[in-house]
Scaffold this motif. Structure first.
Motif, PDB file in Angstrom:
ATOM      1  N   UNK A  16     115.116  54.786  12.581  1.00  0.00           N
ATOM      2  CA  UNK A  16     114.694  54.465  13.952  1.00  0.00           C
ATOM      3  C   UNK A  16     115.866  54.584  14.923  1.00  0.00           C
ATOM      4  N   UNK A  17     116.996  53.969  14.585  1.00  0.00           N
ATOM      5  CA  UNK A  17     118.122  53.975  15.512  1.00  0.00           C
ATOM      6  C   UNK A  17     118.891  55.296  15.477  1.00  0.00           C
ATOM      7  N   UNK A  18     118.780  56.022  14.380  1.00  0.00           N
ATOM      8  CA  UNK A  18     119.354  57.376  14.343  1.00  0.00           C
ATOM      9  C   UNK A  18     118.597  58.281  15.307  1.00  0.00           C
ATOM     10  N   UNK A  19     117.269  58.224  15.256  1.00  0.00           N
ATOM     11  CA  UNK A  19     116.437  59.025  16.164  1.00  0.00           C
ATOM     12  C   UNK A  19     116.706  58.624  17.611  1.00  0.00           C
ATOM     13  N   UNK A  20     116.818  57.310  17.847  1.00  0.00           N
ATOM     14  CA  UNK A  20     117.081  56.832  19.206  1.00  0.00           C
ATOM     15  C   UNK A  20     118.443  57.327  19.704  1.00  0.00           C
ATOM     16  N   UNK A  21     119.482  57.178  18.881  1.00  0.00           N
ATOM     17  CA  UNK A  21     120.826  57.604  19.267  1.00  0.00           C
ATOM     18  C   UNK A  21     120.914  59.099  19.514  1.00  0.00           C
ATOM     19  N   UNK A  22     120.289  59.881  18.634  1.00  0.00           N
ATOM     20  CA  UNK A  22     120.296  61.335  18.797  1.00  0.00           C
ATOM     21  C   UNK A  22     119.613  61.734  20.105  1.00  0.00           C
ATOM     22  N   UNK A  23     118.491  61.096  20.390  1.00  0.00           N
ATOM     23  CA  UNK A  23     117.703  61.483  21.557  1.00  0.00           C
ATOM     24  C   UNK A  23     118.296  60.995  22.866  1.00  0.00           C
ATOM     25  N   UNK A  24     119.046  59.895  22.835  1.00  0.00           N
ATOM     26  CA  UNK A  24     119.704  59.451  24.068  1.00  0.00           C
ATOM     27  C   UNK A  24     120.777  60.457  24.478  1.00  0.00           C
ATOM     28  N   UNK A  25     121.482  61.021  23.480  1.00  0.00           N
ATOM     29  CA  UNK A  25     122.464  62.080  23.755  1.00  0.00           C
ATOM     30  C   UNK A  25     121.748  63.331  24.258  1.00  0.00           C
ATOM     31  N   UNK A  26     120.638  63.665  23.601  1.00  0.00           N
ATOM     32  CA  UNK A  26     119.825  64.820  23.982  1.00  0.00           C
ATOM     33  C   UNK A  26     119.333  64.670  25.423  1.00  0.00           C
ATOM     34  N   UNK A  27     118.881  63.465  25.761  1.00  0.00           N
ATOM     35  CA  UNK A  27     118.363  63.193  27.100  1.00  0.00           C
ATOM     36  C   UNK A  27     119.476  63.282  28.155  1.00  0.00           C
ATOM     37  N   UNK A  28     120.650  62.735  27.851  1.00  0.00           N
ATOM     38  CA  UNK A  28     121.782  62.783  28.782  1.00  0.00           C
ATOM     39  C   UNK A  28     122.233  64.228  29.018  1.00  0.00           C
ATOM     40  N   UNK A  29     122.203  65.049  27.967  1.00  0.00           N
ATOM     41  CA  UNK A  29     122.537  66.467  28.130  1.00  0.00           C
ATOM     42  C   UNK A  29     121.525  67.155  29.032  1.00  0.00           C
ATOM     43  N   UNK A  30     120.250  66.790  28.871  1.00  0.00           N
ATOM     44  CA  UNK A  30     119.210  67.327  29.738  1.00  0.00           C
ATOM     45  C   UNK A  30     119.443  66.960  31.192  1.00  0.00           C
ATOM     46  N   UNK A  69     117.367  72.349  30.523  1.00  0.00           N
ATOM     47  CA  UNK A  69     117.549  70.951  30.922  1.00  0.00           C
ATOM     48  C   UNK A  69     116.232  70.200  31.008  1.00  0.00           C
ATOM     49  N   UNK A  70     115.182  70.865  31.531  1.00  0.00           N
ATOM     50  CA  UNK A  70     113.862  70.240  31.623  1.00  0.00           C
ATOM     51  C   UNK A  70     113.280  69.912  30.267  1.00  0.00           C
ATOM     52  N   UNK A  71     113.379  70.868  29.336  1.00  0.00           N
ATOM     53  CA  UNK A  71     112.865  70.646  27.971  1.00  0.00           C
ATOM     54  C   UNK A  71     113.633  69.529  27.287  1.00  0.00           C
ATOM     55  N   UNK A  72     114.967  69.543  27.411  1.00  0.00           N
ATOM     56  CA  UNK A  72     115.788  68.508  26.787  1.00  0.00           C
ATOM     57  C   UNK A  72     115.501  67.136  27.396  1.00  0.00           C
ATOM     58  N   UNK A  73     115.283  67.099  28.715  1.00  0.00           N
ATOM     59  CA  UNK A  73     114.997  65.834  29.394  1.00  0.00           C
ATOM     60  C   UNK A  73     113.689  65.229  28.889  1.00  0.00           C
ATOM     61  N   UNK A  74     112.626  66.044  28.837  1.00  0.00           N
ATOM     62  CA  UNK A  74     111.311  65.552  28.407  1.00  0.00           C
ATOM     63  C   UNK A  74     111.338  65.146  26.940  1.00  0.00           C
ATOM     64  N   UNK A  75     111.917  66.004  26.091  1.00  0.00           N
ATOM     65  CA  UNK A  75     111.976  65.693  24.656  1.00  0.00           C
ATOM     66  C   UNK A  75     112.840  64.463  24.393  1.00  0.00           C
ATOM     67  N   UNK A  76     113.996  64.402  25.057  1.00  0.00           N
ATOM     68  CA  UNK A  76     114.886  63.258  24.862  1.00  0.00           C
ATOM     69  C   UNK A  76     114.249  61.957  25.292  1.00  0.00           C
ATOM     70  N   UNK A  77     113.541  61.971  26.413  1.00  0.00           N
ATOM     71  CA  UNK A  77     112.869  60.768  26.908  1.00  0.00           C
ATOM     72  C   UNK A  77     111.779  60.312  25.932  1.00  0.00           C
ATOM     73  N   UNK A  78     110.955  61.283  25.499  1.00  0.00           N
ATOM     74  CA  UNK A  78     109.874  60.943  24.557  1.00  0.00           C
ATOM     75  C   UNK A  78     110.439  60.417  23.239  1.00  0.00           C
ATOM     76  N   UNK A  79     111.516  61.044  22.750  1.00  0.00           N
ATOM     77  CA  UNK A  79     112.124  60.600  21.491  1.00  0.00           C
ATOM     78  C   UNK A  79     112.763  59.232  21.605  1.00  0.00           C
ATOM     79  N   UNK A  80     113.458  58.976  22.726  1.00  0.00           N
ATOM     80  CA  UNK A  80     114.115  57.676  22.938  1.00  0.00           C
ATOM     81  C   UNK A  80     113.107  56.535  22.982  1.00  0.00           C
ATOM     82  N   UNK A  81     112.147  56.649  23.883  1.00  0.00           N
ATOM     83  CA  UNK A  81     111.160  55.582  24.061  1.00  0.00           C
ATOM     84  C   UNK A  81     110.272  55.455  22.829  1.00  0.00           C
ATOM     85  N   UNK A  82     109.909  56.615  22.257  1.00  0.00           N
ATOM     86  CA  UNK A  82     109.053  56.586  21.065  1.00  0.00           C
ATOM     87  C   UNK A  82     109.715  55.885  19.902  1.00  0.00           C
ATOM     88  N   UNK A  83     111.020  56.158  19.673  1.00  0.00           N
ATOM     89  CA  UNK A  83     111.739  55.530  18.556  1.00  0.00           C
ATOM     90  C   UNK A  83     112.014  54.055  18.828  1.00  0.00           C
TER      91      UNK A  83
END
Length: 278
Positions: A16-30, A69-83
């Motif tokens: 859970x926290x691995x997915x969250x951590x990965x996606x927060x970085x992904x979202x920030x890059x977006x 950036x748009x794809x990374x933003x949407x995916x990162x947000x969904x992954x962060x909140x979802x996890x």
């Protein structure tokens, strides 16, 4: 039983926290990619005049930052909140979206191998179309200069491709100082020079082929790219296979997390129903 239950719970928390951590970085890059794209358009005055987006005849590199950036933003947000919230809908959305990207990557790889001649023609058309618009956009100009400098090439298949540009063609009606020349990024580098000579390509195509080879790169960017790809095929294939495996493993973890979130939600609903009935 309790020990096994504890271990499974610990593994679930780690995932859970691995997915969250990965996606927060992904979202920030977006966010960073989108910020760069909007800043670039702001500097070029596009945001104050939206209709100018269609004025550029060639490819605007800002679009690449916007889409990625748009794809990374949407995916990162969904992954962060979802996890973090264990939201099954967002996790499933993220996994499906990632699965589609994975499928498109495989499809693009197969099509590029099967239709390599068609890809080659499209690449030539793309480069020549951007050569025409070389002076129309500073970002496109920098992208072409970087490409020609990095691949040590000039034009799609040679320096004569620069005849397509109104500033570099050799026609009698061309009054530009760059007539019959090429951009400085086509020039061979002199290690002794600390300052780039931006006029090194002036009038160079009016000279003979042997003399051109002394001052500029005479090979096209398409053949140079093919040569680089053949020389580094193992590395490129390894990177793509590695990315594909990481995505596959990540998708498996996501599907388990989504299923676990669905089960938790279902159990919570049942508990609520029981309490209400009682």
């Amino acid at each position: 039983m309790s020990g096994n239950h504890f271990n499974v719970h610990e593994v679930g928390c780690c995932i859970k926290y691995f997915i969250f951590g990965f996606n927060i970085i992904f979202w920030l890059l977006g966010v960073a990619f989108l910020s760069v794209a909007l800043w670039a358009w702001s500097e070029k005055g596009v945001l104050s005049n939206i209709s100018s987006i269609t004025d550029l005849g060639g490819f605007d590199p800002v679009w690449l930052f916007l889409v990625v950036g748009g794809v990374m933003f949407v995916l990162g947000f969904a992954g962060c909140i979802g996890a973090l919230r264990e939201n099954s809908f967002l996790l499933k959305f993220f996994s499906v979206f990632l699965g589609i990207i994975f499928f498109l990557e495989l499809t693009a790889g197969v099509l590029a191998f099967v239709f390599k001649d068609w890809i080659k023609d499209q690449l030539k058309f793309f480069i020549n179309n951007n050569i025409r618009a070389y002076r129309d956009d500073i970002d496109l100009q920098n992208l072409i200069d970087f490409t020609q400098d990095y691949w040590e090439c000039c034009g799609a298949f040679g320096p004569e491709d620069w005849n397509l540009n109104i500033y570099f063609n050799c026609t009698d009606t061309n009054l530009s100082r760059e007539k019959c020349g090429v951009p400085f990024s086509c020039c061979t580098k002199d290690p002794a020079e600390d300052v780039i000579n931006t006029q090194c390509g002036y009038d160079i195509r009016a000279k003979g082929d042997n003399e051109q080879k002394v001052f500029i790169h005479t090979k096209g960017c398409v053949p140079q790219f093919e040569k680089w790809l053949q020389e580094n095929l193992t590395v490129v294939a390894g990177i793509f296979i590695g990315i594909a495996l990481l995505q596959f493993v990540y998708l498996k973890h996501l599907s388990r997390s989504a299923d676990r979130a669905s089960i938790s939600l279902s159990l919570s609903n049942r508990v609520c129903i029981v309490i209400t009935v009682s």
